[in-house]
Write a protein that holds these residues in place. Sequence first.
Motif, PDB file in Angstrom:
ATOM      1  N   GLU A  87      82.319  21.501-116.274  1.00  0.00           N
ATOM      2  CA  GLU A  87      82.480  22.381-117.437  1.00  0.00           C
ATOM      3  C   GLU A  87      81.452  23.520-117.462  1.00  0.00           C
ATOM      4  OE1 GLU A  87      84.913  22.293-119.840  1.00  0.00           O
ATOM      5  OE2 GLU A  87      85.871  20.749-118.634  1.00  0.00           O
ATOM      6  N   GLY A  88      80.498  23.519-116.533  1.00  0.00           N
ATOM      7  CA  GLY A  88      79.539  24.619-116.423  1.00  0.00           C
ATOM      8  C   GLY A  88      78.308  24.498-117.298  1.00  0.00           C
ATOM      9  N   TYR A  89      78.025  23.302-117.807  1.00  0.00           N
ATOM     10  CA  TYR A  89      76.855  23.130-118.661  1.00  0.00           C
ATOM     11  C   TYR A  89      75.570  22.879-117.870  1.00  0.00           C
ATOM     12  CZ  TYR A  89      79.813  22.956-122.803  1.00  0.00           C
ATOM     13  OH  TYR A  89      80.686  23.275-123.805  1.00  0.00           O
ATOM     14  N   ILE A  90      75.694  22.401-116.629  1.00  0.00           N
ATOM     15  CA  ILE A  90      74.525  22.171-115.777  1.00  0.00           C
ATOM     16  C   ILE A  90      74.768  22.798-114.405  1.00  0.00           C
ATOM     17  CG2 ILE A  90      73.734  20.089-116.961  1.00  0.00           C
ATOM     18  CD1 ILE A  90      75.096  18.409-114.855  1.00  0.00           C
ATOM     19  N   LYS A  91      73.678  22.992-113.638  1.00  0.00           N
ATOM     20  CA  LYS A  91      73.770  23.644-112.337  1.00  0.00           C
ATOM     21  C   LYS A  91      74.181  22.716-111.214  1.00  0.00           C
ATOM     22  CE  LYS A  91      69.812  25.701-111.822  1.00  0.00           C
ATOM     23  NZ  LYS A  91      68.649  26.498-111.471  1.00  0.00           N
ATOM     24  N   SER A  92      73.557  21.530-111.174  1.00  0.00           N
ATOM     25  CA  SER A  92      73.794  20.645-110.035  1.00  0.00           C
ATOM     26  C   SER A  92      73.610  19.187-110.430  1.00  0.00           C
ATOM     27  CB  SER A  92      72.832  20.989-108.899  1.00  0.00           C
ATOM     28  OG  SER A  92      71.501  20.758-109.314  1.00  0.00           O
ATOM     29  N   VAL A  93      74.230  18.312-109.631  1.00  0.00           N
ATOM     30  CA  VAL A  93      74.081  16.870-109.771  1.00  0.00           C
ATOM     31  C   VAL A  93      73.855  16.304-108.377  1.00  0.00           C
ATOM     32  CG1 VAL A  93      75.203  14.712-110.416  1.00  0.00           C
ATOM     33  CG2 VAL A  93      75.581  16.750-111.786  1.00  0.00           C
ATOM     34  N   ASP A  94      72.720  15.637-108.182  1.00  0.00           N
ATOM     35  CA  ASP A  94      72.410  15.004-106.904  1.00  0.00           C
ATOM     36  C   ASP A  94      72.156  13.524-107.144  1.00  0.00           C
ATOM     37  OD1 ASP A  94      72.462  17.443-105.458  1.00  0.00           O
ATOM     38  OD2 ASP A  94      70.431  17.901-106.145  1.00  0.00           O
ATOM     39  N   LEU A  95      72.745  12.699-106.297  1.00  0.00           N
ATOM     40  CA  LEU A  95      72.528  11.261-106.376  1.00  0.00           C
ATOM     41  C   LEU A  95      71.443  10.880-105.380  1.00  0.00           C
ATOM     42  CD1 LEU A  95      76.241  10.132-106.536  1.00  0.00           C
ATOM     43  CD2 LEU A  95      74.655  10.460-108.416  1.00  0.00           C
ATOM     44  N   LYS A 130      77.172   8.878-114.070  1.00  0.00           N
ATOM     45  CA  LYS A 130      77.655   9.759-112.998  1.00  0.00           C
ATOM     46  C   LYS A 130      78.893  10.508-113.452  1.00  0.00           C
ATOM     47  CE  LYS A 130      75.981   6.725-109.327  1.00  0.00           C
ATOM     48  NZ  LYS A 130      76.384   5.755-108.306  1.00  0.00           N
ATOM     49  N   SER A 131      79.788   9.823-114.148  1.00  0.00           N
ATOM     50  CA  SER A 131      81.008  10.465-114.649  1.00  0.00           C
ATOM     51  C   SER A 131      80.683  11.540-115.677  1.00  0.00           C
ATOM     52  CB  SER A 131      81.934   9.429-115.280  1.00  0.00           C
ATOM     53  OG  SER A 131      82.309   8.455-114.355  1.00  0.00           O
ATOM     54  N   ILE A 132      79.752  11.243-116.576  1.00  0.00           N
ATOM     55  CA  ILE A 132      79.358  12.222-117.596  1.00  0.00           C
ATOM     56  C   ILE A 132      78.692  13.428-116.945  1.00  0.00           C
ATOM     57  CG2 ILE A 132      77.825  12.617-119.567  1.00  0.00           C
ATOM     58  CD1 ILE A 132      78.369   9.687-120.375  1.00  0.00           C
ATOM     59  N   ALA A 133      77.825  13.194-115.968  1.00  0.00           N
ATOM     60  CA  ALA A 133      77.157  14.293-115.266  1.00  0.00           C
ATOM     61  C   ALA A 133      78.172  15.160-114.523  1.00  0.00           C
ATOM     62  CB  ALA A 133      76.111  13.743-114.304  1.00  0.00           C
ATOM     63  N   LYS A 134      79.190  14.541-113.929  1.00  0.00           N
ATOM     64  CA  LYS A 134      80.227  15.299-113.221  1.00  0.00           C
ATOM     65  C   LYS A 134      81.013  16.172-114.202  1.00  0.00           C
ATOM     66  CE  LYS A 134      84.146  14.782-110.068  1.00  0.00           C
ATOM     67  NZ  LYS A 134      84.809  15.908-110.660  1.00  0.00           N
ATOM     68  N   ILE A 135      81.305  15.648-115.393  1.00  0.00           N
ATOM     69  CA  ILE A 135      82.003  16.442-116.401  1.00  0.00           C
ATOM     70  C   ILE A 135      81.146  17.632-116.824  1.00  0.00           C
ATOM     71  CG2 ILE A 135      82.777  16.435-118.812  1.00  0.00           C
ATOM     72  CD1 ILE A 135      83.849  13.623-118.320  1.00  0.00           C
ATOM     73  N   LEU A 136      79.848  17.407-117.048  1.00  0.00           N
ATOM     74  CA  LEU A 136      78.958  18.503-117.438  1.00  0.00           C
ATOM     75  C   LEU A 136      78.897  19.569-116.346  1.00  0.00           C
ATOM     76  CD1 LEU A 136      75.996  16.562-119.096  1.00  0.00           C
ATOM     77  CD2 LEU A 136      77.787  17.866-120.224  1.00  0.00           C
ATOM     78  N   LEU A 137      78.915  19.144-115.080  1.00  0.00           N
ATOM     79  CA  LEU A 137      78.910  20.084-113.960  1.00  0.00           C
ATOM     80  C   LEU A 137      80.223  20.862-113.902  1.00  0.00           C
ATOM     81  CD1 LEU A 137      77.406  21.116-111.430  1.00  0.00           C
ATOM     82  CD2 LEU A 137      78.534  19.292-110.151  1.00  0.00           C
ATOM     83  N   VAL A 185      65.975  17.163-114.192  1.00  0.00           N
ATOM     84  CA  VAL A 185      65.641  15.947-114.925  1.00  0.00           C
ATOM     85  C   VAL A 185      66.187  14.766-114.128  1.00  0.00           C
ATOM     86  CG1 VAL A 185      67.686  16.095-116.388  1.00  0.00           C
ATOM     87  CG2 VAL A 185      65.742  14.779-117.158  1.00  0.00           C
ATOM     88  N   MET A 186      65.408  13.678-114.072  1.00  0.00           N
ATOM     89  CA  MET A 186      65.810  12.470-113.356  1.00  0.00           C
ATOM     90  C   MET A 186      66.287  11.433-114.372  1.00  0.00           C
ATOM     91  SD  MET A 186      65.237  13.131-110.189  1.00  0.00           S
ATOM     92  CE  MET A 186      65.122  11.598-109.318  1.00  0.00           C
ATOM     93  N   ILE A 187      67.433  10.816-114.066  1.00  0.00           N
ATOM     94  CA  ILE A 187      68.038   9.828-114.959  1.00  0.00           C
ATOM     95  C   ILE A 187      68.422   8.606-114.126  1.00  0.00           C
ATOM     96  CG2 ILE A 187      70.011   9.391-116.462  1.00  0.00           C
ATOM     97  CD1 ILE A 187      70.046  12.441-116.949  1.00  0.00           C
ATOM     98  N   PRO A 188      68.131   7.397-114.588  1.00  0.00           N
ATOM     99  CA  PRO A 188      68.598   6.198-113.868  1.00  0.00           C
ATOM    100  C   PRO A 188      70.127   6.208-113.777  1.00  0.00           C
ATOM    101  CG  PRO A 188      67.032   5.597-115.578  1.00  0.00           C
ATOM    102  CD  PRO A 188      67.335   7.053-115.771  1.00  0.00           C
ATOM    103  N   ALA A 189      70.652   5.856-112.614  1.00  0.00           N
ATOM    104  CA  ALA A 189      72.078   6.008-112.359  1.00  0.00           C
ATOM    105  C   ALA A 189      72.905   4.821-112.836  1.00  0.00           C
ATOM    106  CB  ALA A 189      72.312   6.214-110.871  1.00  0.00           C
TER     107      ALA A 189
END
Length: 132
Positions: free
Chosen positions: A43-51, A34-41, A25-29
Amino acid sequence: MLVNDPIADMLTRIRNAQVAKHDTVMIPASNMKKSIAKILLDEGYIKSVDLIDDGLAGQIKIGLKYTDKKQAVIVGLKRISRPGLRVYSQCEDLPKVLGGLGIAIVSTSKGVMTDKQARQANVGGEVLAFIW
């Protein structure tokens, strides 16, 4: 498009993408997202985060995580503090999501962190969202 609550928009995009069984899923940055996405990563709730840099604010590409039976790892996302009603909590009053099985994302003076990290750092703050 003008969004009044960008964090709720982020959570809704993740929720909708999981219902539709998308891989990413694409989200405006923004720095908060970014901080929330890093926490989700972490904690194991998502696979990857790419900027992705598009010359403007950029985009966050989130890789969603599913179980072997194609069930979403994130069962629920709930926005707690919103622009119309801010919710703040002291360290000792931070909520536990599902008795500790989920996480609460808290914006503190030391940055965005989970409720467990905020208790260890002995800081309170604004309760942004519950994830379970």
